[in-house]
Scaffold this active site. Structure first.
Site: not given
Ligand code: 8YV
Length: 323
Positions: A237, A266, A285
């Site tokens: 993160r 983001e 991301h």
């Molecule tokens: C996703 C992520 O891209 O799963 C997670 O925590 O960071 C990523 O796999 C994001 O959350 C959008 O769905």
């Protein structure tokens, strides 16, 4: 009449159909105040909520008195106010296993591309700059047999350690609250405190979730502790890093380069100084963003919601204590 659920992210058709076999599905574009007010009755009556990348807090929960379960298409759940969910007795389901290998691949891609300057030199080729045999100003640094330091030894950390150990012959250091027997036995990983890891690792890889303890864990002091040749990688993160401190460290030469898939804000603003630094690989991301894995995550999230609302919570639940 079937109970209703709010869907705030698009799903592949077959998965939307699966959801519709069980519930009346109300599709909304997002969870903004405008959207919630516009669909006030639907939010008031919904027993389930499914989507990702939107904040779910006390204010929204007040507007959803019938809500019993939320299901996020992600492993991370920092968008959710878990205390508020607990207070409202709402289950939170997530997808902890579907994306492990894919995110570990992304981490390796960041390691390789920042060490070998893959993006930078590929752009030079496209710009027509490859006009003679390349010299040291195009060279990168080795990845194989360098020391990797993994901060956050969960499923993804383990999958990264496996790649680093077997694929690249890298000694593995890791920092985590607890010792990880499997990582030590299978990949010869060494548990160490954060200071030691920062001082010894050639690649410092953060795969931490965002919590009050991890916010801005990497700041000026931590970057100064790293080797000047170190490469910093983050695919957990963004706010775990003080981005201004990182920019300073990259500019001063406190560290050599960075490979980043996540950012404090983001999408990363185009004005970000990170984008002006040649020693930064910045990705949008994409950690879990493959067709196969995003499908698997969406499928898990749909099944999680169906199970939670049918009282069958065995796995993938963040707060089973509310049951
Ligand atoms: C996703 C992520 O891209 O799963 C997670 O925590 O960071 C990523 O796999 C994001 O959350 C959008 O769905």
């Amino acid at each position: 009449m079937k109970p209703s659920v709010i869907l705030y992210k698009s799903l592949p058709d077959d998965l939307q159909n699966r959801l519709e076999e069980n519930f009346t599905v109300i599709r909304v574009p997002n969870l903004s105040i405008e959207t919630v007010n516009q669909h006030a009755d639907a939010f008031k009556n919904a027993v389930g909520l499914l989507g990702s990348s939107e904040k779910v807090g006390a204010e929204l929960l007040e507007k959803m008195p019938a809500l019993r379960a939320t299901s996020t298409i992600s492993v991370g759940y920092d968008n959710f106010d878990v205390d508020a969910l607990n207070a409202h007795k709402v289950l939170l389901m997530h997808t902890p296993t579907a994306l492990t290998e894919t995110v570990a691949d992304t981490l390796m891609a960041l390691i390789l591309s920042s060490a070998r300057r893959v993006v930078e030199v590929a752009e030079r080729v496209k710009a027509g700059e490859w006009t003679k045999g390349i010299g040291p100003d195009w060279f990168g640094t080795d990845v194989h047999h360098k020391t990797i330091g993994i901060v956050g030894m969960g499923r993804i950390g383990l999958a990264l350690a496996q790649r680093a150990h077997f694929g690249f012959g890298m000694p593995v250091l890791y920092n985590a609250r607890r010792q990880h027997k499997e990582a030590e036995e299978r990949f010869n990983a060494r548990h160490c405190d954060l200071d030691t890891l920062l001082q010894e690792a050639d690649f410092v890889c953060s795969i931490l979730p965002l919590t009050e303890e991890t916010r801005h864990l990497f700041g000026t002091k931590q970057f100064r502790q790293m080797k000047p040749t170190a490469i910093f990688i983050n695919a957990g993160r963004g706010p775990v890093v003080d981005e201004q401190a990182l920019i300073g460290a990259l500019k001063n030469g406190d560290i050599h380069a960075a490979g980043l898939d996540v950012f404090e804000q983001e999408p990363l603003p185009v004005s970000s100084e990170l984008l002006k630094l040649p020693n930064v690989v910045a990705l949008p991301h994409i950690g879990s963003a493959t067709h196969e894995t995003r499908y698997a995550m969406a499928e898990t999230a749909v099944d999680n919601l169906i199970n939670a609302l049918n009282g069958k919570v065995e796995t993938n639940c963040v707060n089973p204590q509310v049951l």
